[in-house]
Scaffold this motif. Structure first.
Motif, PDB file in Angstrom:
ATOM      1  N   UNK A 212       0.828  -1.201   0.000  1.00 36.34           N
ATOM      2  CA  UNK A 212       0.000   0.000   0.000  1.00 36.34           C
ATOM      3  C   UNK A 212       0.866   1.256   0.000  1.00 36.34           C
ATOM      4  N   UNK A 213       0.294   2.414  -0.339  1.00 38.42           N
ATOM      5  CA  UNK A 213       1.056   3.666  -0.243  1.00 38.42           C
ATOM      6  C   UNK A 213       1.536   3.940   1.184  1.00 38.42           C
ATOM      7  N   UNK A 214       0.854   3.347   2.168  1.00 37.38           N
ATOM      8  CA  UNK A 214       1.218   3.537   3.576  1.00 37.38           C
ATOM      9  C   UNK A 214       2.231   2.489   4.051  1.00 37.38           C
ATOM     10  N   UNK A 215       2.889   1.793   3.114  1.00 29.96           N
ATOM     11  CA  UNK A 215       3.777   0.673   3.445  1.00 29.96           C
ATOM     12  C   UNK A 215       4.879   1.047   4.425  1.00 29.96           C
ATOM     13  N   UNK A 216       5.363   2.279   4.370  1.00 31.29           N
ATOM     14  CA  UNK A 216       6.470   2.713   5.240  1.00 31.29           C
ATOM     15  C   UNK A 216       6.055   3.807   6.220  1.00 31.29           C
ATOM     16  N   UNK A 217       4.747   3.956   6.412  1.00 35.23           N
ATOM     17  CA  UNK A 217       4.232   5.118   7.140  1.00 35.23           C
ATOM     18  C   UNK A 217       4.762   5.202   8.574  1.00 35.23           C
ATOM     19  N   UNK A 218       4.692   4.107   9.343  1.00 36.48           N
ATOM     20  CA  UNK A 218       5.154   4.142  10.734  1.00 36.48           C
ATOM     21  C   UNK A 218       6.655   4.433  10.793  1.00 36.48           C
ATOM     22  N   UNK A 219       7.400   3.807   9.908  1.00 33.83           N
ATOM     23  CA  UNK A 219       8.846   3.984   9.881  1.00 33.83           C
ATOM     24  C   UNK A 219       9.211   5.434   9.567  1.00 33.83           C
ATOM     25  N   UNK A 220       8.493   6.050   8.640  1.00 33.43           N
ATOM     26  CA  UNK A 220       8.785   7.425   8.251  1.00 33.43           C
ATOM     27  C   UNK A 220       8.352   8.438   9.314  1.00 33.43           C
TER      28      UNK A 220
END
Length: 512
Positions: A212-220
């Protein structure tokens, strides 16, 4: 000499050596001429050697073979002459910078920026100023490249207004905008772009898996706070002490805000609020007038974010600037309004010269396919090493950071590397989300030390405004500590994240 003083002396000596070596070179415009000539000559030998690479291009969705193109051939020489004007006018940062500067020029000439900064500095604790500048740079990435032409020059002005070295403010903002390009608290334009390429790489390998577009959201999100802390530390403990006391000619206006200036600031704020409401009405509703149909027929703001945002930034500065100037009497009629924009364009003369030669170099480098060849060969090298697990991730980050010195476009590099590494790492149990996050670390951290980065020439010109003696070496030496510390800090964060097995985003785990 104490241990700390000794370490500081060594660090300053290394950075000074980099600065002196860089500044001993010719003017940056001439450097780009030399680099262009070098690319032309190198392309001849590489092409004569028959060097080519075959890879799956995730953007085109097909296997592609690319060969080195000889720029010393008849076709190459025709290209050099026939494309010079188009290379210049089509240089990506050129229109962005000039359009945005028209609006910024109005706000600066009218006095709005100066008064706004005096107001802001009176409310921001001095100890938080650096962190605010770095954080603003990172958050500006939600607007793609807009931070380069807005936040970076403002960072210098803010520091100067606080009695600090303006180059340090410029560097802090540059580090946030560019070295922290992948970090943010919000989903930006880069997230769906990289996600689409990752999914295409998975599809090409026959893998039934999508991210998903949110694949790295927490990490970022966590990266945003980490880089803000690291950027603040580097600015205050390394960069500012190395720069020393500012002795340049730029002197900010430190007078108290007058009653008419306060009135102008209030009216400008009202104008900006009204403009913001209008823009929200044009973009937020599902049928907003600034929404465009995508390939599936859905109305989105993607095209506006890619193409219309810079014009909006022009208006964001120009409208409040004009209202402020009208209120204070600085802008009396349309002639004054045009004069403010004219003065802004006069200050961009040096950038136009530099941009012309930088555009030729970037164009030649792209046409010869040397960057693509280097990227594919680098990917093949890392694949052949036989690393697995965390060592593979760390090696991948370093390769991405190295290749970023020669191929600036995040999407272009990922289109080449994703079809190789995403399936390979997934077969080794590492998720595509993890591979993409690792790539983003390497792709961001070396942006600030490579002249191949599209906006690098512009930053050099901004720096010269505050220090006429500064050059390419000064900027690179100033930014090296950020690049090194960001890379090490982000690597350590990735290691911790890996061992804890934390999700990288909603439903996006480390392993598959």
């Amino acid at each position: 000499m104490s241990k700390n003083n000794s370490k500081k002396s060594v660090n300053n000596g290394i950075l000074k050596a980099i600065e002196n070596a860089g500044n001993a070179l010719p003017h940056p415009a001439i450097i780009f001429v030399i680099l262009s000539a070098a690319v032309v000559v190198i392309s001849f030998f590489v092409a004569q050697a028959g060097v080519n690479v075959t890879f799956y291009d995730a953007r085109a969705g097909a296997e592609t073979t690319v060969s080195a193109v000889n720029m010393l051939s008849a076709d190459g020489l025709r290209y050099i002459f026939n494309s010079a004007t188009k290379n210049f006018t089509g240089f990506a940062p050129l229109g962005t910078v000039l359009v945005a500067m028209l609006g910024v020029g109005v706000a600066e000439w009218s006095g709005l920026i100066n008064t706004s900064l005096k107001k802001m500095l009176s409310n921001v604790h001095p100890r938080l100023l650096t962190a605010v500048v770095v954080f603003a740079g990172i958050m500006s990435n939600i607007a793609s490249d807009a931070g380069y032409v807005v936040v970076i020059p403002l960072g210098a002005i803010v520091f100067a207004g606080a009695g600090r070295h303006p180059i340090a403010g410029l560097a802090a903002a540059f580090a946030g905008v560019s070295a922290g390009f992948s970090a943010n608290l919000l989903i930006g334009t880069l997230d769906p772009l990289l996600q689409g390429i990752t999914n295409e790489a998975l599809r090409s390998a026959g893998m039934d898996y999508e991210i998903l577009p949110t694949a790295n959201y927490y990490f970022m999100i966590v990266s945003t706070f980490l880089l803000t802390f690291l950027g603040t530390f580097v600015t205050e403990k390394i960069v500012e002490p190395n720069l020393g006391e500012y002795t340049g000619s730029y002197k900010p206006n430190k007078e108290e805000i007058t009653e008419i200036e306060s009135k102008g600031l209030r009216n400008a704020g009202i104008a900006l609020l009204i403009f913001g409401i209008v823009m929200l009405a044009l973009t937020v509703p599902a049928n907003g007038l600034l929404r465009s149909a995508d390939a599936d027929g859905n109305l989105t703001i993607n095209e506006f974010m890619s193409n219309g945002l810079i014009f909006m930034i022009l208006l964001v500065f120009m409208i409040p600037g004009a209202v402020y100037g009208k209120t204070t009497g600085k802008i009396k009629n349309s002639n004054d309004l045009v004069e403010s924009m004219t003065q802004a364009m006069k200050s961009m003369g040096a950038y136009l010269v530099l941009a012309f030669f930088a555009a030729q170099f970037v164009s030649y480098f792209g046409r010869t396919n040397l960057g693509t060849i280097l990227s594919v060969k680098g990917a093949d090298f890392l694949e052949s090493i036989g690393f697995t697990g965390l060592p593979l991730i760390i090696g991948f980050i370093f390769i991405s950071a190295f290749l970023n010195l020669f191929m600036g476009s995040a999407s272009a590099k990922w289109a080449i590397m994703a079809p190789v590494f995403v399936p390979m790492m997934m077969r080794l149990g590492l998720s595509p989300e993890l591979t993409q996050a690792a790539y983003r670390i390497g792709d961001s951290t070396t942006n600030i030390i490579t002249p191949l980065m599209s906006y690098f020439a512009m930053i050099v010109v901004f720096a010269k405004r505050y220090d006429e003696e500064s050059g390419l070496g000064t900027l690179i030496a100033t930014m090296v500590p950020y690049s090194v510390v960001f890379l090490i800090g982000w690597l350590l964060m990735m290691v911790i994240w890996y061992f804890l097995g934390l999700p990288l985003g909603p439903g996006a785990m480390i392993h598959v």
